[in-house]
Write a protein that holds these residues in place. Structure first.
Motif, PDB file in Angstrom:
ATOM      1  N   PRO A  22     -40.731 -99.466  46.460  1.00 28.24           N
ATOM      2  CA  PRO A  22     -39.731 -98.852  47.844  1.00 28.24           C
ATOM      3  C   PRO A  22     -38.913-100.191  48.785  1.00 28.24           C
ATOM      4  CG  PRO A  22     -42.057 -97.157  48.099  1.00 28.24           C
ATOM      5  CD  PRO A  22     -42.277 -98.338  46.679  1.00 28.24           C
ATOM      6  N   GLY A  23     -38.185 -99.899  49.043  1.00 28.63           N
ATOM      7  CA  GLY A  23     -36.860-100.934  49.864  1.00 28.63           C
ATOM      8  C   GLY A  23     -36.278-101.668  48.647  1.00 28.63           C
ATOM      9  N   ASP A  24     -36.524-101.831  47.034  1.00 32.51           N
ATOM     10  CA  ASP A  24     -36.272-103.118  45.938  1.00 32.51           C
ATOM     11  C   ASP A  24     -34.927-102.322  45.548  1.00 32.51           C
ATOM     12  OD1 ASP A  24     -38.460-104.874  46.532  1.00 32.51           O
ATOM     13  OD2 ASP A  24     -39.536-104.120  44.796  1.00 32.51           O
ATOM     14  N   VAL A  25     -34.279-103.401  45.252  1.00 29.50           N
ATOM     15  CA  VAL A  25     -32.579-103.219  44.571  1.00 29.50           C
ATOM     16  C   VAL A  25     -32.755-103.196  43.423  1.00 29.50           C
ATOM     17  CG1 VAL A  25     -31.672-102.131  46.793  1.00 29.50           C
ATOM     18  CG2 VAL A  25     -31.343-105.028  45.954  1.00 29.50           C
ATOM     19  N   ALA A  26     -32.612-102.909  42.133  1.00 27.45           N
ATOM     20  CA  ALA A  26     -31.606-103.165  41.412  1.00 27.45           C
ATOM     21  C   ALA A  26     -30.070-103.019  41.101  1.00 27.45           C
ATOM     22  CB  ALA A  26     -32.357-102.824  39.852  1.00 27.45           C
ATOM     23  N   ASP A  27     -29.795-104.580  41.410  1.00 27.82           N
ATOM     24  CA  ASP A  27     -28.559-105.121  41.226  1.00 27.82           C
ATOM     25  C   ASP A  27     -28.116-105.384  39.415  1.00 27.82           C
ATOM     26  OD1 ASP A  27     -26.016-105.161  41.866  1.00 27.82           O
ATOM     27  OD2 ASP A  27     -25.734-106.365  43.171  1.00 27.82           O
ATOM     28  N   LEU A  28     -27.723-104.794  38.675  1.00 28.08           N
ATOM     29  CA  LEU A  28     -27.820-104.972  37.351  1.00 28.08           C
ATOM     30  C   LEU A  28     -25.878-104.754  37.067  1.00 28.08           C
ATOM     31  CD1 LEU A  28     -30.579-103.153  36.224  1.00 28.08           C
ATOM     32  CD2 LEU A  28     -30.766-104.761  36.668  1.00 28.08           C
TER      33      LEU A  28
ATOM     34  N   MET B 170     -32.110 -98.516  43.741  1.00 27.20           N
ATOM     35  CA  MET B 170     -32.508 -98.679  44.856  1.00 27.20           C
ATOM     36  C   MET B 170     -34.314 -97.275  44.739  1.00 27.20           C
ATOM     37  SD  MET B 170     -32.270 -98.626  49.223  1.00 27.20           S
ATOM     38  CE  MET B 170     -34.146 -98.591  50.426  1.00 27.20           C
ATOM     39  N   ILE B 171     -35.652 -98.475  45.668  1.00 27.67           N
ATOM     40  CA  ILE B 171     -36.110 -97.070  44.891  1.00 27.67           C
ATOM     41  C   ILE B 171     -36.578 -96.365  46.256  1.00 27.67           C
ATOM     42  CG2 ILE B 171     -39.199 -97.078  45.073  1.00 27.67           C
ATOM     43  CD1 ILE B 171     -36.481 -99.614  43.101  1.00 27.67           C
ATOM     44  N   LEU B 172     -36.921 -95.155  46.163  1.00 17.55           N
ATOM     45  CA  LEU B 172     -36.995 -95.148  47.369  1.00 17.55           C
ATOM     46  C   LEU B 172     -38.679 -94.363  47.589  1.00 17.55           C
ATOM     47  CD1 LEU B 172     -34.076 -92.257  47.798  1.00 17.55           C
ATOM     48  CD2 LEU B 172     -34.292 -94.771  48.797  1.00 17.55           C
ATOM     49  N   GLN B 173     -38.677 -94.072  46.389  1.00 15.67           N
ATOM     50  CA  GLN B 173     -40.842 -93.734  46.761  1.00 15.67           C
ATOM     51  C   GLN B 173     -41.418 -93.825  45.301  1.00 15.67           C
ATOM     52  OE1 GLN B 173     -41.464 -89.287  47.970  1.00 15.67           O
ATOM     53  NE2 GLN B 173     -39.857 -89.274  49.981  1.00 15.67           N
ATOM     54  N   GLY B 174     -41.889 -94.281  45.385  1.00 13.72           N
ATOM     55  CA  GLY B 174     -43.269 -94.864  43.938  1.00 13.72           C
ATOM     56  C   GLY B 174     -43.177 -95.887  43.971  1.00 13.72           C
ATOM     57  N   ALA B 175     -42.898 -96.397  42.182  1.00 11.57           N
ATOM     58  CA  ALA B 175     -42.458 -97.642  42.105  1.00 11.57           C
ATOM     59  C   ALA B 175     -42.263 -97.537  40.462  1.00 11.57           C
ATOM     60  CB  ALA B 175     -44.094 -98.665  41.916  1.00 11.57           C
ATOM     61  N   TYR B 176     -41.506 -98.354  39.671  1.00 13.80           N
ATOM     62  CA  TYR B 176     -41.514 -98.907  38.153  1.00 13.80           C
ATOM     63  C   TYR B 176     -41.991-100.365  37.625  1.00 13.80           C
ATOM     64  CZ  TYR B 176     -36.674 -99.573  38.448  1.00 13.80           C
ATOM     65  OH  TYR B 176     -34.838-100.858  38.643  1.00 13.80           O
ATOM     66  N   ASP B 177     -42.338-100.258  36.538  1.00 10.59           N
ATOM     67  CA  ASP B 177     -42.488-101.787  36.062  1.00 10.59           C
ATOM     68  C   ASP B 177     -40.559-102.113  35.511  1.00 10.59           C
ATOM     69  OD1 ASP B 177     -44.853-103.312  37.045  1.00 10.59           O
ATOM     70  OD2 ASP B 177     -44.910-101.574  37.029  1.00 10.59           O
ATOM     71  N   ASP B 178     -40.327-103.425  34.589  1.00 13.96           N
ATOM     72  CA  ASP B 178     -39.393-103.348  33.428  1.00 13.96           C
ATOM     73  C   ASP B 178     -39.615-104.499  33.318  1.00 13.96           C
ATOM     74  OD1 ASP B 178     -37.660-104.528  35.533  1.00 13.96           O
ATOM     75  OD2 ASP B 178     -36.279-102.857  35.458  1.00 13.96           O
TER      76      ASP B 178
END
Length: 222
Positions: free
Chosen positions: A174-180, A159-167
């Motif tokens: 923030p708030g998004d989850v990567a469920d992998l 889960m992203i808490l601060q900032g951001a990333y791309d893949d």
């Protein structure tokens, strides 16, 4: 905060059943605190799961019961916005230094109190204490940096808490989850501006593609 990447249905089902490892459950709770859509989906999973358990009359669940429940959730699933009872709004977290409540037992109350350990150029982490059934860590990656290309030996919930990333899966804020799971190979690249801070739970070591990352992996236990 309105997340665009959500928890998988099987993750919500496991959480509703109380079958999630502690590390994963902490991340799930952090996401649920900011995501009305997943709170409503969790309510529906609990409702359908309760009905199925009642039908079993105390008998153990048969093989394939988990898949049957997922299919039933999908079959009866009206759009999330039409769920029977709207979920309560999550309390606003106005202080950016506060760590989400579900993570505080493992990391403390504030980001400013953490002791980050460098694991690569521009990448630091803090490993949680008291988690025996999985790995739970905070990762802080400098702006414009990339995490080495990797897949997963098991499951990973980030889960992203601060900032951001791309893949390859999209933009995570923030708030998004990567469920992998092990079928996903990706290389997150942090957005410019501010460091990206994530919380990640894993149940098996990552599988790095590059030999440098593989060589250093035992040192940092990732």
């Amino acid at each position: 905060m309105k997340p665009h990447h959500h928890l998988d249905a099987s993750t919500l089902l496991g959480h509703a059943a109380g079958a999630m490892p502690l590390a994963f459950s902490a991340v799930v709770e952090a996401h649920l605190a900011v995501c009305a859509a997943c709170r409503q989906e969790l309510e529906r999973a609990e409702r359908v799961g309760g009905a199925l358990v009642a039908q079993q009359e105390g008998a153990p669940l048969a093989d394939g019961a988990r898949q049957a429940l997922l299919e039933r959730l999908h079959a009866e699933g009206a759009p999330v916005a039409h769920a029977a009872r709207p979920a309560a709004a999550a309390p606003a977290r106005t202080d950016p230094d506060l760590i989400p409540r579900s993570l505080r037992p493992y990391f403390g109350e504030r980001f400013s109190g953490l002791r980050w350990r460098m694991i690569g150029p521009g990448v630091h982490h803090v490993r949680a204490q008291g988690v025996d059934d999985g790995h739970l860590m905070l990762l802080r990656t400098a702006p414009g940096r990339s995490v080495p290309m990797h897949t997963h030996g098991g499951n990973e919930l980030t889960m992203i808490l601060q900032g951001a990333y791309d893949d390859a899966l999209g933009h995570f804020a923030p708030g998004d989850v990567a469920d992998l799971d092990g079928d996903v190979e990706h290389q997150p690249v942090t957005a410019p501006g501010v460091p990206c801070i994530c919380v990640a739970a894993t149940d098996a070591p990552l599988r790095f593609s590059g030999w440098i990352a593989r060589t250093l992996q035992p040192l940092f236990k990732l």
